[in-house]
Design a protein around this motif. Structure first.
Motif: not given
Length: 715
Positions: A659-667, A675-679, A462-463
């Motif tokens: 985490i960095k999601w592998s395959g977050a999108v197929s473009a 990945a996302t920065t939490y705040d 996954r990452d």
């Protein structure tokens, strides 16, 4: 490891073992894995408790054999050399999943299909009839297996249906056959099988079925190598109970069928007897303060290498802003942010200019204060082969908001390898500015490895990093891009190109909205899960470039465009864990540039962009079901990453990066990570239930939950 009890005449089962036989076990193609799951709510079809994998409950079997269950923890294997091996699941007492208890000389020859209800084994023979065999000790599996007098001829309707069925299983005297979305039931009598009755229909795509006991059956759309969605049906007549019991179960599925079923104990946590209370696990505390943003958040830097990984030193680097290309197809020249030369070790660094060109400043303001750029390096081998390297990366001005600088600083850059560039590079990409879902190239993109990964037809960690090179319309390429004219250029020295490289124009040739994974939240047992993604985009998504016939991942860009609204989900559970996806508009850009005397060359770029909700589309969507990461996986987690949430309280991640999601999108057929920065506007949260004196355990994927866990899981 705790195992569910088998039902007896006096006690019905509230949990039932389920076994999955797949081709991913040890030994590659010579073995199949056997993985144990536990159905903690067989009576309700998984509506009140999960169907979850058991930690460390695995085994393996040879590839070429037929496997079926017989109840009471018995697993049978009919081999191609006419043996019948009987295994006992002894994980309840700390033993193996597959303990061999007896080997028979099989009284049949390579059955076409085979299944059992415990005392009786049904075999479809090569003539199309059904032979019946008895097991004299269906509890321990050590008895004799003998052919019964009753046999069902090939002309019988039950035998005809059995040959055509997609799957067959038994519960007591009932025999169920699933054929093209319809389940029929036969009743076993002393005279044979009664005329069938349809018990469920319209089960589109279902190819496997099994029952944990009377009154419940499950189906899944997967074959032995594919993953699918598990659905359940309960009652009389059978009706859909749960349309997504579990996602991603791959392989042949069998249940340790019980004679009767009972409701689960609502106060008993699944696997709790296997874990117990851990006195040294700390309560989940508030997150540690995030360190200040690095001082180089306003500096672009990276490393260029040759194809063999050796440094590419002494080569000119040009850095250009990328977010200024209009989406209407107008060709523009990208603004130059700076130039330099790679050091002997291949590294380079260019500070972000103190004063930005107006169009760059405007693009940065629309992107949350972050400037996205592309660094290009070019040269030639001593044999005259043109080589180029590309790196997409981000930086934030010193005057940018702390959130933008912290988000940009979270992006890590990997060394970028230079590749051969041919004058005909990328000539197969047509212009199409339609963002319609009816784009004629979508059918081609759907055949790519990236699209199959998104659909769950292929798997990856996954990452873990994605494959660097991909084909947008087919499987992963296996050609070597460094072979030019039969010669390997990967290790050749690269020198500056005579005349250098000049960009002539950049233009958007295609655009499309793709839903991209930006987060997930987990809630096991009595907890609730929340994932918030509010007000603005706060993610980093990979880019891809093509200078030959295949695409290469060439870096990561930071996205910070405004949403102006909230998206996500809240208080989902219990036994809930899903990813969340938002709509981002991706562009495909054509870059035409001139290098020395090599003529015009073309590079294509796939780049993520702004949050854009399609007309009539969703503001956000649920992504993959990730419940399989919760529950018993706790036993495999690093102890230092564990903590607990007190009953009635909550814990959330609102700092650092996911985490960095592998395959977050197929473009456009290419798989990209994200990945996302939490705040305060982007967070993963869990709220524990109110059961007295209970602890809800959680653990970080990559670190303790008060550090930088990326995401946290739930037990």
């Amino acid at each position: 490891m705790i195992s569910p009890p088998s039902a007896s005449a006096a006690e019905c089962a509230s949990s039932v073992a389920t076994y999955v036989v797949g081709r991913t076990g040890s030994g590659g193609w010579l073995k199949r894995s056997v993985t144990k799951y536990v159905d903690w709510d067989p009576q309700g079809g998984g509506t009140a408790a999960p169907l979850s994998e058991s930690a460390d409950a695995t085994g393996s079997l040879p590839l070429f054999s037929k496997v079926f269950t017989g109840g009471n923890g018995l697993i049978y294997e009919s081999t191609n050399d006419d043996k019948l091996n009987v295994y006992k699941d002894e994980t309840a007492t700390g033993g193996p999943l597959l303990k061999l208890v007896k080997t028979h000389i099989a009284p049949w020859k390579r059955p076409v299909k085979i299944w059992s209800n415990g005392p009786t084994i049904y075999v479809v023979n090569h003539e199309g009839g059904i032979d019946l065999y008895t097991q004299s000790d269906p509890v321990n599996g050590t008895g004799t297996v003998a052919k019964a007098r009753l046999a069902i001829p090939a002309t019988d309707s039950a035998a005809v249906q059995a040959v055509a069925a997609d799957d067959i299983w038994s519960v007591g005297s009932q025999v169920y056959m699933l054929t093209k979305g319809t389940v029929r039931a036969w009743t076993r009598t002393v005279a044979g099988l009664t005329l069938p009755r349809v018990v469920a229909s319209g089960l589109t795509g279902a190819v496997q079925g099994w029952s944990p006991g009377p009154g419940t059956f499950y189906t899944t759309s997967n074959g032995e190598e594919d993953e699918g969605i598990v659905k359940s049906y309960t009652g009389s007549p059978f009706a859909l109970a749960n349309d997504e019991v579990l996602t991603g179960m791959a392989g042949q599925v069998m249940a340790d069928t019980a004679s009767c079923l009972a409701a689960p104990d609502a106060d008993a946590k699944p696997f709790s007897a296997g874990i117990g209370e851990e006195a040294d696990i700390p309560a989940a505390s508030s997150e540690e303060a995030e360190p200040p943003a690095p001082s180089d958040a306003a500096v672009f830097s990276g490393t260029f290498t040759r194809g063999d990984g050796a440094p590419a030193g002494g080569l000119p680097v040009r850095l250009e802003a990328t977010d200024v290309v209009p989406e209407n197809g107008t060709a523009v020249t990208l603004p130059t942010l700076g130039e330099t030369v790679t050091a002997a070790d291949g590294t380079w660094s260019i500070p972000l200019p103190a004063t930005l060109a107006p169009e760059v400043a405007q693009a940065a303001a629309e992107n949350g204060g972050t400037v996205n750029a592309v660094a290009t390096v070019a040269g030639t081998t001593t044999s005259g082969v043109a080589m180029a390297g590309v790196a997409h990366l981000s930086a934030a001005p010193v005057t940018a908001a702390p959130a933008a600088r912290a988000q940009t600083a979270a992006v890590t850059t990997e060394p970028a390898a230079m590749e051969p560039v041919l004058a005909t590079s990328g000539a197969d990409e047509p212009t199409s500015l339609s963002d319609s879902t009816a784009n004629p190239r979508d059918a081609l993109y759907a055949q790519s490895w990236g699209s199959k990964l998104e659909a769950g037809l292929v798997d990856t960690v996954r990452d873990a990093p994605l494959p660097k090179r991909q084909d947008a319309t087919g499987d992963l390429p296996n050609d070597d891009p460094y072979i030019v004219g039969g010669v390997n250029t990967a290790s050749m020295a690269i020198v500056p190109m005579d005349g250098g490289c000049d960009r002539t124009k950049s233009e958007v040739i295609d655009k499309k909205i793709y839903y991209t994974t930006v987060g997930e939240a987990h809630a096991y047992w009595d907890a609730k899960a929340t994932f918030d993604y509010d007000n603005k985009v706060s993610s980093q998504v990979e880019t891809a470039s093509k200078v030959g016939s295949k695409w290469t991942i060439t870096g990561t860009l930071t996205l910070g465009s405004a949403i102006g609204s909230s998206t996500g989900y809240s208080n989902k559970g219990p036994y809930y864990a899903k990813q969340w996806k938002i709509p981002l508009q991706y562009t495909k850009t054509k870059e035409t540039w001139q290098c020395g005397g090599k003529g015009k060359m073309t590079r294509y770029v796939i780049k993520p962009g702004k949050y854009t909700v399609p007309a009539g589309g969703a503001t956000g969507k649920y992504g993959k079901d990730v419940r399989n990461l919760d529950g018993a996986r706790y036993l495999k987690s690093p102890k230092k990453n564990r903590a607990y949430v007190t009953a009635g309280s909550y814990f959330q991640l609102s700092k650092n990066s996911s985490i960095k999601w592998s395959g977050a999108v197929s473009a456009f057929g290419v798989s990209l990570g994200g990945a996302t920065t939490y705040d305060k506007d982007h967070r993963q949260r869990i709220t524990a239930g109110n059961r007295t004196n209970s602890k809800h355990y959680i653990w970080g994927a990559k670190d303790r939950v008060s550090g930088k866990p990326g995401v946290f899981y739930s037990y």
